[in-house]
Design an enzyme around this catalytic site. Structure first.
Site, PDB file in Angstrom:
ATOM      1  N   GLU A 102      38.972  42.827  47.252  1.00 10.92           N
ATOM      2  CA  GLU A 102      38.578  42.713  45.847  1.00 10.92           C
ATOM      3  C   GLU A 102      38.453  44.100  45.233  1.00 10.92           C
ATOM      4  O   GLU A 102      38.128  45.062  45.927  1.00 10.92           O
ATOM      5  CB  GLU A 102      37.210  42.014  45.747  1.00 10.92           C
ATOM      6  CG  GLU A 102      37.287  40.508  45.643  1.00 10.92           C
ATOM      7  CD  GLU A 102      37.670  40.021  44.244  1.00 10.92           C
ATOM      8  OE1 GLU A 102      38.313  40.774  43.488  1.00 10.92           O
ATOM      9  OE2 GLU A 102      37.341  38.868  43.934  1.00 10.92           O
ATOM     10  N   ASP A 103      38.669  44.171  43.922  1.00 11.27           N
ATOM     11  CA  ASP A 103      38.403  45.426  43.223  1.00 11.27           C
ATOM     12  C   ASP A 103      36.902  45.597  43.010  1.00 11.27           C
ATOM     13  O   ASP A 103      36.355  46.667  43.183  1.00 11.27           O
ATOM     14  CB  ASP A 103      39.149  45.466  41.881  1.00 11.27           C
ATOM     15  CG  ASP A 103      38.930  44.212  41.044  1.00 11.27           C
ATOM     16  OD1 ASP A 103      38.620  43.150  41.620  1.00 11.27           O
ATOM     17  OD2 ASP A 103      39.046  44.280  39.810  1.00 11.27           O
ATOM     18  N   ASP A 106      30.623  41.352  41.891  1.00 11.46           N
ATOM     19  CA  ASP A 106      29.550  41.406  40.914  1.00 11.46           C
ATOM     20  C   ASP A 106      28.496  40.377  41.349  1.00 11.46           C
ATOM     21  O   ASP A 106      27.699  40.636  42.243  1.00 11.46           O
ATOM     22  CB  ASP A 106      30.211  41.069  39.567  1.00 11.46           C
ATOM     23  CG  ASP A 106      29.361  41.412  38.375  1.00 11.46           C
ATOM     24  OD1 ASP A 106      28.159  41.568  38.525  1.00 11.46           O
ATOM     25  OD2 ASP A 106      29.911  41.504  37.259  1.00 11.46           O
ATOM     26  N   PHE A 155      29.218  48.167  32.663  1.00  7.44           N
ATOM     27  CA  PHE A 155      30.562  47.608  32.544  1.00  7.44           C
ATOM     28  C   PHE A 155      31.595  48.728  32.658  1.00  7.44           C
ATOM     29  O   PHE A 155      31.561  49.693  31.896  1.00  7.44           O
ATOM     30  CB  PHE A 155      30.715  46.860  31.212  1.00  7.44           C
ATOM     31  CG  PHE A 155      32.030  46.162  31.121  1.00  7.44           C
ATOM     32  CD1 PHE A 155      32.240  44.975  31.810  1.00  7.44           C
ATOM     33  CD2 PHE A 155      33.076  46.705  30.384  1.00  7.44           C
ATOM     34  CE1 PHE A 155      33.475  44.341  31.758  1.00  7.44           C
ATOM     35  CE2 PHE A 155      34.304  46.076  30.328  1.00  7.44           C
ATOM     36  CZ  PHE A 155      34.501  44.892  31.008  1.00  7.44           C
ATOM     37  N   ARG A 168      43.610  48.433  32.636  1.00  2.18           N
ATOM     38  CA  ARG A 168      43.824  48.293  34.083  1.00  2.18           C
ATOM     39  C   ARG A 168      44.637  49.455  34.634  1.00  2.18           C
ATOM     40  O   ARG A 168      44.576  49.756  35.820  1.00  2.18           O
ATOM     41  CB  ARG A 168      44.581  46.992  34.397  1.00  2.18           C
ATOM     42  CG  ARG A 168      43.818  45.705  34.090  1.00  2.18           C
ATOM     43  CD  ARG A 168      44.588  44.520  34.669  1.00  2.18           C
ATOM     44  NE  ARG A 168      44.210  43.237  34.084  1.00  2.18           N
ATOM     45  CZ  ARG A 168      43.220  42.471  34.530  1.00  2.18           C
ATOM     46  NH1 ARG A 168      42.491  42.862  35.548  1.00  2.18           N
ATOM     47  NH2 ARG A 168      42.959  41.316  33.959  1.00  2.18           N
TER      48      ARG A 168
HETATM   49  C1  PRP Z   1      36.709  40.130  38.716  1.00  2.00           C
HETATM   50  C2  PRP Z   1      36.884  40.650  40.143  1.00  2.00           C
HETATM   51  C3  PRP Z   1      36.315  39.543  40.970  1.00  2.00           C
HETATM   52  C4  PRP Z   1      35.266  38.925  40.082  1.00  2.00           C
HETATM   53  C5  PRP Z   1      33.921  39.421  40.519  1.00  2.00           C
HETATM   54  O1  PRP Z   1      37.803  39.338  38.398  1.00  2.00           O
HETATM   55  O2  PRP Z   1      38.218  40.932  40.459  1.00  2.00           O
HETATM   56  O3  PRP Z   1      37.292  38.578  41.320  1.00  2.00           O
HETATM   57  O4  PRP Z   1      35.496  39.365  38.747  1.00  2.00           O
HETATM   58  O5  PRP Z   1      32.907  38.825  39.772  1.00  2.00           O
HETATM   59  P1  PRP Z   1      31.785  37.913  40.467  1.00  2.00           P
HETATM   60  O6  PRP Z   1      31.358  38.623  41.720  1.00  2.00           O
HETATM   61  O7  PRP Z   1      30.679  37.905  39.427  1.00  2.00           O
HETATM   62  O8  PRP Z   1      32.335  36.560  40.705  1.00  2.00           O
HETATM   63  P2  PRP Z   1      38.065  38.754  36.916  1.00  2.00           P
HETATM   64  O9  PRP Z   1      37.522  37.358  36.837  1.00  2.00           O
HETATM   65  O10 PRP Z   1      37.553  39.733  35.903  1.00  2.00           O
HETATM   66  O11 PRP Z   1      39.642  38.627  36.874  1.00  2.00           O
HETATM   67  P3  PRP Z   1      40.770  39.792  36.932  1.00  2.00           P
HETATM   68  O12 PRP Z   1      40.734  40.369  38.336  1.00  2.00           O
HETATM   69  O13 PRP Z   1      42.046  39.082  36.643  1.00  2.00           O
HETATM   70  O14 PRP Z   1      40.417  40.832  35.896  1.00  2.00           O
END
Ligand code: PRP
Length: 182
Positions: A102-103, A106, A155, A168
């Site tokens: 994961e990037d 949260d 953020f 991105r």
């Molecule tokens: C981001 C990130 C995780 C998620 C983390 O993805 O890549 O998958 O949010 O959040 P959490 O721990 O609160 O569940 P996002 O939904 O923003 O999609 P993206 O990667 O396409 O930007």
């Protein structure tokens, strides 16, 4: 470079060289830990794109790569952890050593759903790595095998992370000026 984006940036939290050094470390650790097992690196789109691309080139053992794409049902339902698969894995992970990258983590809700689904497919092992860890917002405890940086509850965008699908492509992690959101 990035002249039109530059004015939107408030400050850079993690620079490009710092990120690449950390990704290099992760690649070395993965290569050592998974030696002889040809793991599957699973990227969670879209945010983990740059991370997986850089990480793959720092891994020196045989690996395969696959991607999933998920979408939460929006802010109201996010806390329920309801996630929809937009793109599933292309290949079976049964009996494979799986490392989900994961990037950012949260609340942990997205990942906990993904892990639940993948666990049901009988991988030999299932581990998680993340570049950024926003621990202050965690609602579900997630065991992390590889962890890049702790992130304050702020953020951020860049290196895969977006605001309204933009930013991105920035090679560093930064905060945006408040005016950008309004
Ligand atoms: C981001 C990130 C995780 C998620 C983390 O993805 O890549 O998958 O949010 O959040 P959490 O721990 O609160 O569940 P996002 O939904 O923003 O999609 P993206 O990667 O396409 O930007």
């Amino acid at each position: 470079m990035f002249t039109s984006i530059q004015q939107d940036i408030e400050d850079v939290l993690i620079g490009e060289n710092e990120i690449l050094a950390k990704v290099n470390e992760m690649g070395q650790a993965i290569s050592k830990d998974y030696k002889g097992s040809c793991p599957v690196i699973v990227g969670v789109l879209k945010g983990s794109g740059p991370l997986v691309a850089d990480l793959l080139r720092r891994i020196t053992i045989p690996v395969t790569v696959d991607f999933i794409s998920v979408s939460s049902y929006g802010p109201a339902t996010r806390s329920s952890g309801l996630v929809r698969f937009l793109k599933d894995l292309d290949f079976s992970i049964e009996g494979r050593h799986v490392l989900v990258m994961e990037d950012i983590i949260d609340t942990g809700l997205t990942l906990s759903y993904i892990l639940r689904v993948l666990r049901g497919r009988y991988p030999a092992s299932l581990e998680v790595g993340t570049l950024l860890d926003k621990q202050a917002r965690r609602l579900i405890d997630i065991k992390l095998r590889y962890r890049g940086f702790d992130l304050p509850d702020r953020f951020v965008v860049g290196y895969g992370l977006d605001y309204a699908q933009r930013y991105r492509n920035l090679p560093f992690i930064c905060a945006l000026r408040p005016e950008v959101y309004s």
